[in-house]
Design an enzyme around this catalytic site. Structure first.
Site, PDB file in Angstrom:
ATOM      1  N   LYS A 194       0.837  -1.204   0.000  1.00 57.40           N
ATOM      2  CA  LYS A 194       0.000   0.000   0.000  1.00 57.40           C
ATOM      3  C   LYS A 194       0.873   1.256   0.000  1.00 57.40           C
ATOM      4  CE  LYS A 194      -3.775  -2.402   2.256  1.00 57.40           C
ATOM      5  NZ  LYS A 194      -4.369  -2.855   3.500  1.00 57.40           N
ATOM      6  N   GLN A 240      -4.396  -1.349   9.764  1.00 56.68           N
ATOM      7  CA  GLN A 240      -4.365  -2.695   9.182  1.00 56.68           C
ATOM      8  C   GLN A 240      -4.921  -3.723  10.164  1.00 56.68           C
ATOM      9  OE1 GLN A 240      -3.306  -3.450   5.960  1.00 56.68           O
ATOM     10  NE2 GLN A 240      -4.043  -5.512   6.411  1.00 56.68           N
ATOM     11  N   ASP A 293     -10.974   2.976   4.029  1.00 60.06           N
ATOM     12  CA  ASP A 293     -11.305   1.546   3.977  1.00 60.06           C
ATOM     13  C   ASP A 293     -12.822   1.340   3.889  1.00 60.06           C
ATOM     14  OD1 ASP A 293      -9.438  -0.416   3.857  1.00 60.06           O
ATOM     15  OD2 ASP A 293      -9.051  -0.529   6.011  1.00 60.06           O
TER      16      ASP A 293
END
Ligand code: NDP
Length: 301
Positions: free
Chosen positions: A59, A103, A126
């Protein structure tokens, strides 16, 4: 669009699509630079889970390649929930950070919901904050939809798949894939308007549902569970699954397999995603797109 028609279904090339999407994102980033803004994505990694470290590295690299500021904050597994919430608070207030991604999975002593609900919805790229989940369900387009199902919807659109009125069967009802996938496909409007069925581990006679699908989207995490007999001839088959299975012919002794028995199903389907090289690459591309949108919205606000 790249395709392979030598045997049965045309392949959906997720690598090429993701490359295209990332080029579009890079152009949007350049336009933002001209307005004095560098979109910034900050990823927070707690602990030393090896798979998470790989995702996070990818990412950061992708966001930098797109011209964005990509930072990763690595914290030890012993980090307390309060310390993590305090960091999120700081990032919430930092105008150079447009997207925040913590994460998952987090160490067991940290409640993931407490962390997700602490991220400002405007920075929740997200798409897991309840405000964004609610906006998705209502059909408001000013929130963020989760990256993997958005990537799937994007694939269907780019390959010209008719979704309006289509029977779309989603196998899996997780919060990160199955439920938002169903929510996206059932909305009214372009790229959606499908009649959606959601299947899960308690579904009776799964094959009776999958065989009706014009569009079959599988996110169950069960290697090759969808066999050719479960697929309607001519269906579009999207395989979200990523399962590591034993393979003595590889150096590592394992390989990645989807939830679909690819070799058999491609003979029946009209369009199919491979694993790897299908849905996977789209996820990070959509994350970058969400981050650019977050930055654009700060200018429009
Ligand atoms: P979860 O384990 O959270 O959810 C799996 C879902 O599948 C559950 O709803 C479960 O039902 C259902 N399920 C499991 N077994 C069956 C079965 N035999 N029949 C019908 N339904 C079943 O997984 P995720 O949604 O997080 O991920 C799914 C897969 O997608 C995984 O392989 C994961 O690695 C992959 N993935 C890939 C991504 C990408 O970028 N390509 C991103 C995210 C995930 P129930 O709710 O009843 O338990």
């Amino acid at each position: 669009m790249a395709s392979d028609v030598t045997s049965g279904a045309r392949l959906i090339d997720g690598v090429a699509l993701a490359r295209e999407l990332r080029a579009e994102v890079a152009a949007d980033v350049a336009a933002l630079h001209e307005r004095g803004v560098t979109p910034g994505l900050t990823v927070v990694l707690v602990g030393d889970d090896a798979a998470s470290a790989v995702y996070v590295g990818a990412k950061e690299k992708a966001s930098r390649e797109a011209g964005m500021a990509g930072d990763t904050i690595r914290l030890p597994a012993s980090t307390t929930q309060n310390a993590l919430l305090a960091l999120v608070e700081t990032l919430n207030g930092d105008p150079s950070v447009h997207g925040i991604l913590v994460q998952m999975p987090l160490p067991a002593h940290i409640d993931p919901d407490a962390v997700i609900t602490h991220i400002r919805p405007e920075k929740d790229v997200d798409g897991f904050h309840p405000v964004n989940v609610g906006k998705l369900l209502i059909g408001h387009t000013d929130g963020f939809a989760p990256c993997t199902p958005s990537g799937v919807q994007h694939m269907l659109a780019r390959y010209g798949v008719e979704t309006r009125g289509a029977d779309c069967v989603v196998v899996g009802r997780s919060t990160i894939v199955g439920k938002p996938m169903a929510a996206l496909m059932m909305q009214s409007g372009s790229g959606a308007d499908s009649t959606v069925t959601v299947c899960h581990s308690r579904t009776r006679d799964l094959a009776s549902h999958t065989r009706r699908a014009d569009i079959l989207i599988v996110a169950a995490g069960r290697a090759r569970m969808i066999t050719a007999g479960m697929v309607k001839p001519g269906a579009v088959v999207i395989d979200v699954g990523m399962n590591r299975i034993a393979d003595a012919s590889t150096r590592s002794g394992t390989r990645l397999a989807g939830d679909v028995d690819f070799d058999a199903v491609r003979k029946v389907a009209s369009l199919i995603t491979p694993v790897p090289g299908g849905v996977g690459p789209m996820t990070i591309a959509m994350l970058l797109r969400n981050t650019v949108r977050a930055a654009q919205r700060t200018l429009d606000a």
